[in-house]
Design a protein around this motif. Structure first.
Motif, PDB file in Angstrom:
ATOM      1  N   THR A   8       0.849  -1.185   0.000  1.00  0.00           N
ATOM      2  CA  THR A   8       0.000   0.000   0.000  1.00  0.00           C
ATOM      3  C   THR A   8       0.884   1.234   0.000  1.00  0.00           C
ATOM      4  N   GLN A  12       2.935  -1.025   3.513  1.00  0.00           N
ATOM      5  CA  GLN A  12       2.491  -2.156   4.318  1.00  0.00           C
ATOM      6  C   GLN A  12       2.336  -3.369   3.409  1.00  0.00           C
ATOM      7  N   ARG A  13       2.923  -4.478   3.811  1.00  0.00           N
ATOM      8  CA  ARG A  13       2.773  -5.709   3.037  1.00  0.00           C
ATOM      9  C   ARG A  13       1.441  -6.349   3.391  1.00  0.00           C
ATOM     10  N   MET A  14       0.720  -6.805   2.345  1.00  0.00           N
ATOM     11  CA  MET A  14      -0.602  -7.351   2.562  1.00  0.00           C
ATOM     12  C   MET A  14      -0.893  -8.448   1.548  1.00  0.00           C
ATOM     13  N   ALA A  16      -4.216 -10.502   0.076  1.00  0.00           N
ATOM     14  CA  ALA A  16      -5.671 -10.327   0.058  1.00  0.00           C
ATOM     15  C   ALA A  16      -6.276 -11.146  -1.065  1.00  0.00           C
ATOM     16  N   ALA A  73      -8.053 -10.094   4.094  1.00  0.00           N
ATOM     17  CA  ALA A  73      -6.804  -9.349   3.968  1.00  0.00           C
ATOM     18  C   ALA A  73      -5.953  -9.635   5.204  1.00  0.00           C
ATOM     19  N   ALA A  75      -2.424  -8.378   6.806  1.00  0.00           N
ATOM     20  CA  ALA A  75      -1.494  -7.267   6.624  1.00  0.00           C
ATOM     21  C   ALA A  75      -0.435  -7.216   7.708  1.00  0.00           C
ATOM     22  N   ASP A  76       0.770  -6.871   7.310  1.00  0.00           N
ATOM     23  CA  ASP A  76       1.906  -6.689   8.208  1.00  0.00           C
ATOM     24  C   ASP A  76       1.792  -5.315   8.846  1.00  0.00           C
TER      25      ASP A  76
END
Length: 146
Positions: A8, A12-14, A16, A73, A75-76
């Protein structure tokens, strides 16, 4: 159904994916959540809490949303990992102290005892009307889940 990993704007790693949730596929979705949590650095206990929590949120979509479409989702968030389940219902979850003699109604409360946080957010992102979330620390302090 496709799984995407994206970054994002805040990097942020995500992971989904969209799906239509069905009871027979809950184990497959738990495994996907587990893999995403592990890839984002969650330890084995964090993975197990995420699997349990994902089961609860997806089962609630089946039982209460009135529409099987949802989005998961993972997310980190730095030291924590956030798991969100988006659905098409604007009905918000009720987290109450459970009636221990009842056949149901304990899932979100129990999840709250293991998670670093939990809640919901109403959204206007068609088709999504809300997302329900919980967080787990990457290094989970829970001693034993068995």
């Amino acid at each position: 159904m496709s799984v995407t990993m994206r970054r994002t704007l805040d990097q942020q790693r995500m992971y989904a994916w969209n799906m239509a949730v069905r009871g027979a596929e809950l184990e497959q979705q738990r495994r996907r959540v587990a893999r995403a949590v592990a890839r984002l650095g969650g330890d084995s206990k964090a993975v197990e809490v995420a699997r349990l929590g994902a089961s609860e949120l997806l089962a609630n979509v089946i039982a209460h949303a009135g529409d099987a479409r949802c989005r998961i989702a993972v997310a980190d968030g730095g030291s924590d990992i956030s798991i969100r389940v988006y659905d098409t219902s604007c009905c918000v979850p009720a987290i109450t102290t459970p009636d221990w003699d009842a056949e149901s109604g304990r899932g979100l409360w129990l999840l709250g005892q293991m998670a670093t946080g939990q809640g919901y957010v109403l959204v206007d992102e068609p088709p999504w009307r809300k997302w329900v979330w919980f967080g787990v620390p990457k290094v989970c302090p829970i001693e034993d889940l068995e």
